[in-house]
Design a protein around this motif. Structure first.
Motif, PDB file in Angstrom:
ATOM      1  N   THR A 103       0.708  -1.204   0.118  1.00  0.00           N
ATOM      2  CA  THR A 103      -0.024  -0.016  -0.076  1.00  0.00           C
ATOM      3  C   THR A 103       0.720   1.288   0.046  1.00  0.00           C
ATOM      4  OG1 THR A 103      -0.188  -0.064   2.410  1.00  0.00           O
ATOM      5  CG2 THR A 103      -1.718  -1.262   1.126  1.00  0.00           C
ATOM      6  N   ASN A 104       0.364   2.228  -0.700  1.00  0.00           N
ATOM      7  CA  ASN A 104       1.324   3.399  -0.820  1.00  0.00           C
ATOM      8  C   ASN A 104      -0.014   4.605  -0.903  1.00  0.00           C
ATOM      9  OD1 ASN A 104       2.847   5.681  -1.678  1.00  0.00           O
ATOM     10  ND2 ASN A 104       4.390   4.024  -2.344  1.00  0.00           N
ATOM     11  N   SER A 105       0.563   5.708  -0.303  1.00  0.00           N
ATOM     12  CA  SER A 105      -0.455   6.693  -0.098  1.00  0.00           C
ATOM     13  C   SER A 105      -0.038   7.793  -1.274  1.00  0.00           C
ATOM     14  CB  SER A 105      -0.192   7.752   0.935  1.00  0.00           C
ATOM     15  OG  SER A 105       1.265   8.432   1.066  1.00  0.00           O
TER      16      SER A 105
ATOM     17  N   THR B   5      -0.454   8.986  -5.022  1.00  0.00           N
ATOM     18  CA  THR B   5      -1.300   8.683  -6.344  1.00  0.00           C
ATOM     19  C   THR B   5      -0.751   8.603  -7.742  1.00  0.00           C
ATOM     20  OG1 THR B   5      -1.994  10.920  -6.367  1.00  0.00           O
ATOM     21  CG2 THR B   5      -3.340   9.469  -4.797  1.00  0.00           C
TER      22      THR B   5
ATOM     23  N   GLY C 282      -1.726  14.110  -3.190  1.00  0.00           N
ATOM     24  CA  GLY C 282      -0.893  12.997  -2.978  1.00  0.00           C
ATOM     25  C   GLY C 282      -0.076  12.513  -4.144  1.00  0.00           C
TER      26      GLY C 282
END
Length: 435
Positions: free
Chosen positions: A5-7, A9, A64
């Motif tokens: 998971t990664n914030s 975009t 993001g």
């Protein structure tokens, strides 16, 4: 590999955005000031207006849009050269964005979003912008048609099991903007404050030894104001058992199968005869706007809509495009913008940085979408300006509460001519005029 998971975009984009940037860097045009525009060439078949939705989500996603070490490593593996990776390593959108207010209605040609910045900055945002606005606006338009067809009865969004888990959250948000009363999706409630509601499924009834036991258990846990699902076995017998379990103060019964119109009439008569005149009848089961319109005269008090809503009721995308409409004549600071446009057969565009305003007749009914060249609405323009400043020099300034978008939709829909609410095929609700 696929569970990280990664914030960021930044990778919610297409590879070709980066290859365009790489080529522009090599040609020396990457820093040329440009204007991109989001618009719809046409509305989905049978639609008379669209609804802007997803703007709030887009502003969050824009903040993001950053290329960290993991993103840059992937770009290297994808074959992007060092100059391109260096160019995006410190990416921060520093331009300006204007857009129609979330919840606003629109017609073909409406400049829903205007992005001004360098080519390098703006081109990378195409996929992110379109993926959010196309989905959310499609759901919002379907939801708006459904609330128009519901004869003022509340609609519940319950399509989470028919969509990608994150799309379900976005759909609940978009539906709320267009007038849905509640959602069954708890994440939409947590993330966006959309009111949530829920009762029980057939599995709860089947869990118990008999229907009476299931109803008694639900009433004991949730109180007599709950909604009992009465069609697991025999509907009329289920209604009698529901009233027996909860008493005449039973909140509602839900119908989820069969001839819903006929059943609603029979159930209403039975409820009244049992002294449960205030018990509401809620209807679910693959409903769309046409089914809601058909039940206008039926004694139904509310609807639950799922699959059709989260798939745009036959139009899963709003058909929005992101096109370059103007570019600076040179790389010099302050160089004037000049219009550019596609001339492709069936896919033309109109060049130039545009303003937009909604014009009304003497009775206050909207009649035209006026669109002209320039960054500001002319002083003599009688219409209501439609573009709001959302991002100024890279800073988000247009964020607003979800309730503001919901209120705007009600006001915008209310000013359209009556034929806009018709479900039959027809022309767009407003005439688009270029001035």
């Amino acid at each position: 590999m696929g569970n990280a998971t990664n914030s960021s975009t930044a990778l919610l984009t297409d590879h070709y955005e980066l290859t365009m940037l790489q080529a522009a860097l090599q040609s020396g045009t990457a820093q040329r000031r440009c204007v991109f525009e989001v618009f719809a060439r046409r509305l989905p078949e049978g639609r008379r207006y669209g609804v802007v939705a997803g703007t709030g989500r887009l502003l969050d996603a824009l903040e993001g849009f950053r290329f960290g070490p993991a993103e840059l490593e992937l770009l290297e593996r994808a074959g992007l050269d060092r100059a391109t990776r260096d160019a995006v390593a410190d990416y921060r959108f520093s331009g300006d964005i204007w857009g129609y207010g979330e919840g606003e209605t629109y017609v073909p040609g409406s400049p829903l979003l205007v992005v001004e910045g360098t080519f390098a900055e703006a081109v990378l945002l195409e996929t992110l912008i379109l993926s959010i606005l196309n989905f959310d606006s499609a759901v919002a338009a379907a939801a708006s048609r459904m609330t128009c067809a519901s004869s003022g009865r509340p609609c519940i969004e319950m399509g989470s099991r028919r969509a990608h888990e994150q799309a379900a959250v976005a759909a609940a948000r978009a539906a709320y903007i267009s007038g849905f009363a509640t959602t069954s999706n708890l994440e939409a409630s947590r993330r966006y404050g959309v009111p949530s509601a829920g009762t029980s499924a057939h599995a709860f009834t089947l869990l118990h030894d008999d229907e009476e036991a299931a109803f008694r258990a639900q009433v004991a846990a949730l109180g007599p104001g709950t909604t009992l699902l009465v069609d697991t076995y025999d509907v009329m017998r289920g209604v009698r058992r529901a009233v027996a379990a909860a008493g005449p103060s039973l909140g509602a019964v839900r119908l989820d199968s069969g001839d819903l119109i006929t059943q609603a009439k029979e159930v209403r008569e039975l409820l009244d005869s049992l002294g449960a005149a205030q018990t509401r009848i809620l209807v679910t089961s693959d409903l769309d706007e046409y089914a809601l319109a058909a039940m206008a005269a039926a004694p139904v008090d509310g609807y639950g809509v799922g699959t059709s809503l989260v798939t745009g009721s036959g139009a899963p995308t709003a058909g929005l495009v992101y096109k370059l409409t103007a570019r600076a004549r040179s790389l010099d600071d302050g160089a004037p913008l000049e219009p550019v446009a596609k001339a492709s057969a069936g896919k033309p565009s109109r060049g130039g940085r545009k303003w937009a305003a909604r014009r009304y007749d003497e009775s206050g009914v909207a009649r035209q979408e006026a669109i002209g060249l320039g960054s500001d609405v002319p002083a003599g323009e009688p219409g209501r300006p439609l573009l709001r400043h959302l991002v100024r020099k890279g800073e988000v300034i247009g964020r607003e509460p979800l309730e503001a978008a919901r209120s705007r939709h009600g006001e915008s829909l209310g000013e359209l001519p009556p034929h806009a609410r018709q479900l039959s095929k027809g022309e767009a609700a407003l005439e688009t005029v270029y001035v």
